[in-house]
Design an enzyme around this catalytic site. Sequence first.
Site, PDB file in Angstrom:
ATOM      1  N   LYS A 184      -0.773   4.900   4.564  1.00 22.77           N
ATOM      2  CA  LYS A 184      -1.690   3.962   5.238  1.00 22.77           C
ATOM      3  C   LYS A 184      -1.274   3.781   6.688  1.00 22.77           C
ATOM      4  O   LYS A 184      -0.107   3.530   6.997  1.00 22.77           O
ATOM      5  CB  LYS A 184      -1.713   2.614   4.493  1.00 22.77           C
ATOM      6  N   HIS A 186       0.834  -1.207   0.000  1.00 18.38           N
ATOM      7  CA  HIS A 186       0.000   0.000   0.000  1.00 18.38           C
ATOM      8  C   HIS A 186       0.870   1.258   0.000  1.00 18.38           C
ATOM      9  O   HIS A 186       2.075   1.188   0.223  1.00 18.38           O
ATOM     10  CB  HIS A 186      -0.926   0.026   1.227  1.00 18.38           C
TER      11      HIS A 186
HETATM   12  P1  NAD Z   1      -7.592   9.194   4.715  1.00 13.24           P
HETATM   13  O1  NAD Z   1      -6.679   9.396   5.886  1.00 13.24           O
HETATM   14  O2  NAD Z   1      -7.252   9.832   3.421  1.00 13.24           O
HETATM   15  O3  NAD Z   1      -9.072   9.666   5.114  1.00 13.24           O
HETATM   16  C1  NAD Z   1      -9.644   9.505   6.368  1.00 13.24           C
HETATM   17  C2  NAD Z   1     -10.448  10.761   6.644  1.00 13.24           C
HETATM   18  O4  NAD Z   1     -11.173  10.570   7.870  1.00 13.24           O
HETATM   19  C3  NAD Z   1      -9.553  12.002   6.833  1.00 13.24           C
HETATM   20  O5  NAD Z   1      -9.989  13.039   5.976  1.00 13.24           O
HETATM   21  C4  NAD Z   1      -9.739  12.337   8.289  1.00 13.24           C
HETATM   22  O6  NAD Z   1      -9.654  13.741   8.557  1.00 13.24           O
HETATM   23  C5  NAD Z   1     -11.160  11.811   8.537  1.00 13.24           C
HETATM   24  N1  NAD Z   1     -11.472  11.700   9.959  1.00 13.24           N
HETATM   25  C6  NAD Z   1     -10.621  11.499  10.992  1.00 13.24           C
HETATM   26  N2  NAD Z   1     -11.289  11.553  12.166  1.00 13.24           N
HETATM   27  C7  NAD Z   1     -12.595  11.786  11.862  1.00 13.24           C
HETATM   28  C8  NAD Z   1     -13.762  11.964  12.634  1.00 13.24           C
HETATM   29  N3  NAD Z   1     -13.737  11.906  13.976  1.00 13.24           N
HETATM   30  N4  NAD Z   1     -14.945  12.184  12.000  1.00 13.24           N
HETATM   31  C9  NAD Z   1     -14.983  12.257  10.647  1.00 13.24           C
HETATM   32  N5  NAD Z   1     -13.894  12.117   9.852  1.00 13.24           N
HETATM   33  C10 NAD Z   1     -12.716  11.878  10.456  1.00 13.24           C
HETATM   34  O7  NAD Z   1      -7.728   7.617   4.558  1.00 13.24           O
HETATM   35  P2  NAD Z   1      -8.330   6.785   3.335  1.00 13.24           P
HETATM   36  O8  NAD Z   1      -7.232   6.309   2.471  1.00 13.24           O
HETATM   37  O9  NAD Z   1      -9.471   7.536   2.722  1.00 13.24           O
HETATM   38  O10 NAD Z   1      -8.886   5.507   4.107  1.00 13.24           O
HETATM   39  C11 NAD Z   1      -9.856   5.639   5.132  1.00 13.24           C
HETATM   40  C12 NAD Z   1     -10.126   4.270   5.742  1.00 13.24           C
HETATM   41  O11 NAD Z   1     -10.731   3.409   4.760  1.00 13.24           O
HETATM   42  C13 NAD Z   1      -8.874   3.526   6.219  1.00 13.24           C
HETATM   43  O12 NAD Z   1      -9.193   2.793   7.383  1.00 13.24           O
HETATM   44  C14 NAD Z   1      -8.567   2.588   5.069  1.00 13.24           C
HETATM   45  O13 NAD Z   1      -7.809   1.463   5.450  1.00 13.24           O
HETATM   46  C15 NAD Z   1      -9.956   2.218   4.660  1.00 13.24           C
HETATM   47  N6  NAD Z   1     -10.105   1.711   3.280  1.00 13.24           N
HETATM   48  C16 NAD Z   1     -11.003   0.712   3.111  1.00 13.24           C
HETATM   49  C17 NAD Z   1     -11.259   0.239   1.842  1.00 13.24           C
HETATM   50  C18 NAD Z   1     -12.329  -0.811   1.662  1.00 13.24           C
HETATM   51  O14 NAD Z   1     -12.589  -1.226   0.513  1.00 13.24           O
HETATM   52  N7  NAD Z   1     -13.006  -1.231   2.734  1.00 13.24           N
HETATM   53  C19 NAD Z   1     -10.587   0.779   0.739  1.00 13.24           C
HETATM   54  C20 NAD Z   1      -9.676   1.805   0.952  1.00 13.24           C
HETATM   55  C21 NAD Z   1      -9.448   2.286   2.236  1.00 13.24           C
END
Ligand code: NAD
Length: 265
Positions: free
Chosen positions: A157, A153
């Site tokens: 991450k 990744h």
């Molecule tokens: P990212 O860090 O770019 O985004 C996360 C967002 O959540 C940020 O903008 C952050 O400010 C926000 N956040 C933090 N605390 C918060 C709160 N209390 N309330 C609301 N928002 C809040 O990360 P990302 O790459 O977008 O990934 C997010 C999550 O999704 C990770 O856990 C990642 O592993 C997961 N993910 C899952 C899949 C899937 O298919 N299930 C795919 C990609 C990523």
Amino acid sequence: MRPKLVVVGAAGRMGKRILSLAADAGQFDVVAAVERRDHPDIGKDAGLVAGAKRMNVKLGSAYPAAADVAVDFSQPAATDKTTDYCTENSVALVLGTTGLGDQQRAKLKAASERIPIIVASNMSVGMNVLFSLVGKVATMLGEEYDVEIIEQHHRFKKDAPSGTALTLAENICKATGQDFPESLIHGRSGKDAARQKGTIGVHAIRAGDITGIHSVTFGTLGETVTLRHTVQSRDTFARGALRAANWLVRKKPALYSMADVLGIS
Ligand code: NAD
């Protein structure tokens, strides 16, 4: 009537793509784009923050009074609040955030008696097919084949190994009767680090902007079989999440999986 959608983690890498695709598809009425209170873009138009057209919904830290479905791709510390909001307001929940703890999983299980929930570590169609294949392959090959999972990744991450790698390992363990997570060996180093029979090696690579690569290698003396999945774009996950959200709004309270959404369970 289009389902009213709340996006949590709205200014994140995934949140922005979910907002953009939801706006393009016109299947949802985006009613809230929720972010952490101190996010620098709070108060700005969520569509513009996402690099899409104006949405007339401001990025904010409050959850809306009414909605049909919430899609949360934020971070584990934020998901309890989303779960409470959805349970108290009868809102369906699609949870893509990974790195959840046991207590959070128990909370989601309890919540699923009141609302429909999908928790999925990976929302892509291809990976969900792989989820259902790996156990079968492990049993067909048998215990003479060592299993090693490598996931790659981007450098940003937070959790490791990926939730997807853990689901792959868990599905292999379920099929072969191995203990999960006790059978997993995370990385390998040292002078006395020879492979132990019955273990599953799990290795996490973090480099640049890799969106997601997972491989499961089954190796014995004389041959290896490798199953590999590569994601080129986050839109793959975002489309899966929106497909799940659309499916979930019509369902009874329960804990569902992406396999249920795709009809491959
Ligand atoms: P990212 O860090 O770019 O985004 C996360 C967002 O959540 C940020 O903008 C952050 O400010 C926000 N956040 C933090 N605390 C918060 C709160 N209390 N309330 C609301 N928002 C809040 O990360 P990302 O790459 O977008 O990934 C997010 C999550 O999704 C990770 O856990 C990642 O592993 C997961 N993910 C899952 C899949 C899937 O298919 N299930 C795919 C990609 C990523």
